[in-house]
Design an enzyme around this catalytic site. Structure first.
Site, PDB file in Angstrom:
ATOM      1  N   LYS A  61       1.051  -1.239   0.049  1.00  0.00           N
ATOM      2  CA  LYS A  61      -0.153  -0.059  -0.202  1.00  0.00           C
ATOM      3  C   LYS A  61       1.002   1.181  -0.029  1.00  0.00           C
ATOM      4  CE  LYS A  61      -3.801  -2.689   2.009  1.00  0.00           C
ATOM      5  NZ  LYS A  61      -4.610  -3.184   3.368  1.00  0.00           N
ATOM      6  N   GLN A 105      -4.819  -1.948   9.045  1.00  0.00           N
ATOM      7  CA  GLN A 105      -4.717  -3.424   8.823  1.00  0.00           C
ATOM      8  C   GLN A 105      -5.303  -4.589   9.833  1.00  0.00           C
ATOM      9  OE1 GLN A 105      -3.638  -3.679   5.612  1.00  0.00           O
ATOM     10  NE2 GLN A 105      -4.006  -5.783   5.627  1.00  0.00           N
ATOM     11  N   ASP A 128     -11.124   2.655   3.847  1.00  0.00           N
ATOM     12  CA  ASP A 128     -11.393   1.176   3.758  1.00  0.00           C
ATOM     13  C   ASP A 128     -12.896   0.765   3.891  1.00  0.00           C
ATOM     14  OD1 ASP A 128      -9.485  -0.993   3.397  1.00  0.00           O
ATOM     15  OD2 ASP A 128      -8.678  -0.878   5.474  1.00  0.00           O
TER      16      ASP A 128
END
Ligand code: GUN
Length: 291
Positions: A61, A105, A128
């Site tokens: 990322k 994450q 996200d």
């Protein structure tokens, strides 16, 4: 990692190619954004613990941010970090105007309540799409920040001019990250959606009906050729690491002869997910400067 071979089979969805096109567009738009506002979009990532695949995904990322000229800030906690410490950092990042996107994450260590953490990310920085407000908006058909993997799948369908309206979609796996949002997003596009999971009896009787099959279970090679119908479109979202190699949830070679399209592992939905994350970070930056 070894470079992947070129995709030459027209049935195989080249996720890297789709991702490159998305990233090229994001990079262009980021250039415009910087010119107009004199600042760069910025993403902060939070990684807890030493889970090797998670470390790799976060690194990928950050590399993507570099490619599209987005600033990335790397925050790491040890495995035994307290939930309050992580929430404290999230609240600091929520308040910092130069940070536009926040990504935690997953998975988080067992002693941390993922849902509580996701709730603390400011909805306008939730690139996200895991904050319940953004999830709820998606549920009522107002898709803003939605989870990146299902959005990548929807984008891939558009890329191939496939309208899911009226199609039988079977989703295998009911996680908050992929299964549930994939089902909702396809339902929003008027597909007939069925969600199967670990407690489903006779999985094959369901998967055999699918026009579009989305598999996100983490069970290596779960889907065999005899479990799908001729002409199916398959999205394999599974990733299992074994002997330093990654495997999907679909037995690729067994299923390939029957498919119209299939996303491989690796080189399928993974790169598309990251490209969508870049798009979302730009979207978050625009939202926060009032564009
Ligand atoms: N873990 C597996 N997939 C994802 C994802 O899309 N986002 C985050 N933050 N963690 C993940």
């Amino acid at each position: 990692m070894e470079p992947l071979p070129e995709v030459t089979d027209p049935r195989v969805i080249d996720g890297r190619k789709i991702a490159q096109a998305i990233e090229a567009n994001v990079k262009n738009e980021v250039g415009r954004f910087i010119k107009e506002h004199g600042i760069k979009p910025a993403l902060a990532t939070i990684l807890v613990g030493e889970h090797p695949p998670s470390k790799l995904y976060v690194k990928l990322k950050h590399w993507a941010c570099k490619r599209v000229d987005i600033i990335s800030e790397d925050h790491k906690f040890p495995q035994e970090a307290k939930q309050e410490e992580i929430i404290e950092l999230i609240e600091t990042l929520n308040r910092r105007p130069e940070i536009h996107g926040i990504l935690v994450q997953l998975p988080l260590p067992k002693h941390i309540d993922e849902r509580e953490v996701m709730m603390r990310i400011a909805p306008q920085k939730d690139v996200d799409g895991f904050n319940p407000l953004n999830m709820g908006k998606m549920l009522i058909g107002r898709e803003g920040f939605v989870p990146c993997t299902p959005k990548g799948i929807v984008r891939a369908l558009e890329e191939f001019n496939i309208d899911p309206q009226g199609m039988e979609v079977v989703v295998v796996g009911h996680s908050n990250v992929v299964g549930k949002p994939a089902a909702i997003m396809l339902l929003n596009r008027n597909a007939t959606v069925k969600v199967c999971h670990v407690f489903t009896k006779d999985l094959k009787s369901h998967t055999k009906e699918a026009d579009i099959l989305i598999v996100a279970t983490g069970v290596r090679g779960l889907i065999k050729g005899d479990m799908v119908k001729e002409g199916v479109i398959v999205f394999d979202v599974g990733i299992t690491w074994f002997d330093e190699k990654v495997y999907g949830d679909v037995d690729f070679d067994d299923v390939l002869p029957k498919v119209k399209l299939i996303s491989p592992v690796p080189g399928g939905v993974g790169p598309m997910t990251i490209a969508i994350l870049m798009e979302h970070t730009l979207m978050a930056a625009r939202l926060q400067v009032g564009d």
